[in-house]
Design an enzyme around this catalytic site. Structure first.
Site, PDB file in Angstrom:
ATOM      1  N   GLY A  14       0.788  -1.236   0.000  1.00  0.00           N
ATOM      2  CA  GLY A  14       0.000   0.000   0.000  1.00  0.00           C
ATOM      3  C   GLY A  14       0.815   1.280   0.000  1.00  0.00           C
ATOM      4  O   GLY A  14       0.321   2.332   0.407  1.00  0.00           O
ATOM      5  N   SER A  15       2.057   1.217  -0.500  1.00  0.00           N
ATOM      6  CA  SER A  15       2.850   2.458  -0.505  1.00  0.00           C
ATOM      7  C   SER A  15       2.268   3.476  -1.484  1.00  0.00           C
ATOM      8  O   SER A  15       2.313   4.683  -1.230  1.00  0.00           O
ATOM      9  CB  SER A  15       4.324   2.180  -0.806  1.00  0.00           C
ATOM     10  OG  SER A  15       4.499   1.764  -2.138  1.00  0.00           O
ATOM     11  N   ASN A  16       1.711   3.014  -2.581  1.00  0.00           N
ATOM     12  CA  ASN A  16       1.088   3.959  -3.529  1.00  0.00           C
ATOM     13  C   ASN A  16      -0.227   4.503  -2.983  1.00  0.00           C
ATOM     14  O   ASN A  16      -0.535   5.679  -3.158  1.00  0.00           O
ATOM     15  CB  ASN A  16       0.908   3.293  -4.897  1.00  0.00           C
ATOM     16  CG  ASN A  16       2.228   3.182  -5.630  1.00  0.00           C
ATOM     17  OD1 ASN A  16       2.736   4.175  -6.150  1.00  0.00           O
ATOM     18  ND2 ASN A  16       2.827   1.989  -5.632  1.00  0.00           N
ATOM     19  N   MET A  95      -3.907  -6.531  -7.158  1.00  0.00           N
ATOM     20  CA  MET A  95      -3.394  -7.673  -7.908  1.00  0.00           C
ATOM     21  C   MET A  95      -4.480  -8.703  -8.229  1.00  0.00           C
ATOM     22  O   MET A  95      -4.331  -9.887  -7.950  1.00  0.00           O
ATOM     23  CB  MET A  95      -2.230  -8.322  -7.137  1.00  0.00           C
ATOM     24  CG  MET A  95      -1.120  -7.366  -6.766  1.00  0.00           C
ATOM     25  SD  MET A  95      -0.408  -6.477  -8.164  1.00  0.00           S
ATOM     26  CE  MET A  95       0.755  -7.693  -8.725  1.00  0.00           C
ATOM     27  N   ARG A  96      -5.581  -8.224  -8.795  1.00  0.00           N
ATOM     28  CA  ARG A  96      -6.643  -9.129  -9.229  1.00  0.00           C
ATOM     29  C   ARG A  96      -6.951  -8.889 -10.697  1.00  0.00           C
ATOM     30  O   ARG A  96      -6.982  -7.732 -11.147  1.00  0.00           O
ATOM     31  CB  ARG A  96      -7.941  -8.882  -8.446  1.00  0.00           C
ATOM     32  CG  ARG A  96      -7.869  -9.164  -6.976  1.00  0.00           C
ATOM     33  CD  ARG A  96      -7.689 -10.604  -6.631  1.00  0.00           C
ATOM     34  NE  ARG A  96      -8.723 -11.479  -7.162  1.00  0.00           N
ATOM     35  CZ  ARG A  96      -8.557 -12.797  -7.329  1.00  0.00           C
ATOM     36  NH1 ARG A  96      -7.409 -13.379  -7.032  1.00  0.00           N
ATOM     37  NH2 ARG A  96      -9.546 -13.538  -7.799  1.00  0.00           N
ATOM     38  N   ASN A 110      -5.004   2.111 -13.861  1.00  0.00           N
ATOM     39  CA  ASN A 110      -4.125   1.136 -13.213  1.00  0.00           C
ATOM     40  C   ASN A 110      -2.675   1.607 -13.279  1.00  0.00           C
ATOM     41  O   ASN A 110      -2.241   2.195 -14.269  1.00  0.00           O
ATOM     42  CB  ASN A 110      -4.247  -0.219 -13.935  1.00  0.00           C
ATOM     43  CG  ASN A 110      -3.356  -1.293 -13.326  1.00  0.00           C
ATOM     44  OD1 ASN A 110      -3.268  -1.422 -12.107  1.00  0.00           O
ATOM     45  ND2 ASN A 110      -2.664  -2.054 -14.164  1.00  0.00           N
ATOM     46  N   HIS A 112       1.179   0.375 -13.419  1.00  0.00           N
ATOM     47  CA  HIS A 112       1.906  -0.841 -13.797  1.00  0.00           C
ATOM     48  C   HIS A 112       3.412  -0.554 -13.832  1.00  0.00           C
ATOM     49  O   HIS A 112       3.839   0.438 -14.418  1.00  0.00           O
ATOM     50  CB  HIS A 112       1.418  -1.351 -15.154  1.00  0.00           C
ATOM     51  CG  HIS A 112       1.985  -2.693 -15.486  1.00  0.00           C
ATOM     52  ND1 HIS A 112       1.511  -3.864 -14.914  1.00  0.00           N
ATOM     53  CD2 HIS A 112       3.024  -3.056 -16.287  1.00  0.00           C
ATOM     54  CE1 HIS A 112       2.226  -4.881 -15.366  1.00  0.00           C
ATOM     55  NE2 HIS A 112       3.138  -4.424 -16.198  1.00  0.00           N
TER      56      HIS A 112
HETATM   57  C1  GAR Z   1       3.490  -1.407  -7.536  1.00  0.00           C
HETATM   58  O1  GAR Z   1       4.826  -1.539  -7.964  1.00  0.00           O
HETATM   59  C2  GAR Z   1       2.552  -1.500  -8.722  1.00  0.00           C
HETATM   60  O2  GAR Z   1       3.075  -0.950  -9.897  1.00  0.00           O
HETATM   61  C3  GAR Z   1       2.397  -2.992  -8.853  1.00  0.00           C
HETATM   62  O3  GAR Z   1       2.295  -3.444  -7.527  1.00  0.00           O
HETATM   63  C4  GAR Z   1       3.099  -2.616  -6.682  1.00  0.00           C
HETATM   64  C5  GAR Z   1       2.293  -2.237  -5.461  1.00  0.00           C
HETATM   65  O4  GAR Z   1       3.078  -1.620  -4.495  1.00  0.00           O
HETATM   66  N1  GAR Z   1       1.242  -3.329  -9.622  1.00  0.00           N
HETATM   67  C6  GAR Z   1       1.207  -4.323 -10.509  1.00  0.00           C
HETATM   68  O5  GAR Z   1       2.154  -5.068 -10.718  1.00  0.00           O
HETATM   69  C7  GAR Z   1      -0.108  -4.471 -11.253  1.00  0.00           C
HETATM   70  N2  GAR Z   1      -0.001  -5.451 -12.278  1.00  0.00           N
HETATM   71  P1  GAR Z   1       2.411  -0.907  -3.233  1.00  0.00           P
HETATM   72  O6  GAR Z   1       1.444  -1.911  -2.598  1.00  0.00           O
HETATM   73  O7  GAR Z   1       3.530  -0.589  -2.310  1.00  0.00           O
HETATM   74  O8  GAR Z   1       1.694   0.319  -3.716  1.00  0.00           O
END
Ligand code: GAR
Length: 193
Positions: A14-16, A95-96, A110, A112
């Site tokens: 959940g950093s984003n 991630m679904r 999204n 990516h």
């Molecule tokens: C991020 O790097 C995002 O780009 C990736 O999951 C990570 C989540 O990090 N998403 C995917 O790969 C989608 N296919 P976070 O939980 O620290 O935000």
């Protein structure tokens, strides 16, 4: 004052999501205030749930393992988003794989961790690091029925230097994501026509 609501979906660290809370939530840009209407997570053990609590935000948990099919899960997901009044849904590390029921009913973007259309799927960071490409990058795109296949909204590349390890490559990706995603949300919802 105009208020625009967003839904933020995450699955893990959940950093984003945290960056969106800090940089976007209840902030005003060009006379428009942006607000997180609902935070949704499909994983009851996700670290992001505790992170959100630090900011006084509760997460709605929709545990995908409790549903028989992707469609059943998406039915509840779509309903929860609709009830929140969010006009834009942000997949921030969600991630679904989503069904056409979701993509037809919800306007979503999204994040990516690669330069799409290269390295679609769940292992983008490892695959782009292992490739012989001299750049890596991050993409924000609209969600459609094709996995990681919707129109690209924003993209940022960086140089993959010889001394980079997988860890430093990944760190670079995350630091770009933490700026690019909030910026893109703000742009979509507040830029004047
Ligand atoms: C991020 O790097 C995002 O780009 C990736 O999951 C990570 C989540 O990090 N998403 C995917 O790969 C989608 N296919 P976070 O939980 O620290 O935000």
């Amino acid at each position: 004052m105009v208020i625009k609501k967003i839904a933020v979906l995450f699955s893990g660290t959940g950093s984003n999501m945290e960056k969106i809370v800090k940089e976007v939530h209840k902030k005003t840009f060009n006379g428009t205030t942006l607000e997180i209407a609902v935070l949704i997570c499909n994983n009851p053990n996700a670290k992001g749930i505790e992170k959100a609590k630090k900011y006084g935000l509760e997460t709605t948990i929709i545990d995908h393992t409790r549903f028989e099919s992707r469609e059943d899960f998406d039915l509840v997901l779509v309903d929860t988003i609709k009830q929140s009044g969010a006009e834009l849904t942000v997949l921030a590390g969600f991630m679904r794989i989503l069904t056409p029921y979701f993509t037809k009913n919800i306007k979503a973007i999204n994040l990516h961790p690669s330069l799409l259309p290269l390295f679609k799927g769940a292992h983008a960071i490892e695959e782009s690091f292992a490739s012989d490409m001299k750049v890596g990058g991050v993409t924000v795109h609209y969600v459609n029925e094709e996995l990681d296949g919707g129109n690209i909204i924003a993209q940022k590349a960086f140089e993959k230097t010889d001394n980079m390890t997988l860890e430093s490559f990944e760190e670079t990706i995350h630091s770009i994501e933490h700026t690019l995603l909030p910026q893109t949300i703000i742009k979509i919802l507040t830029q004047k026509e």
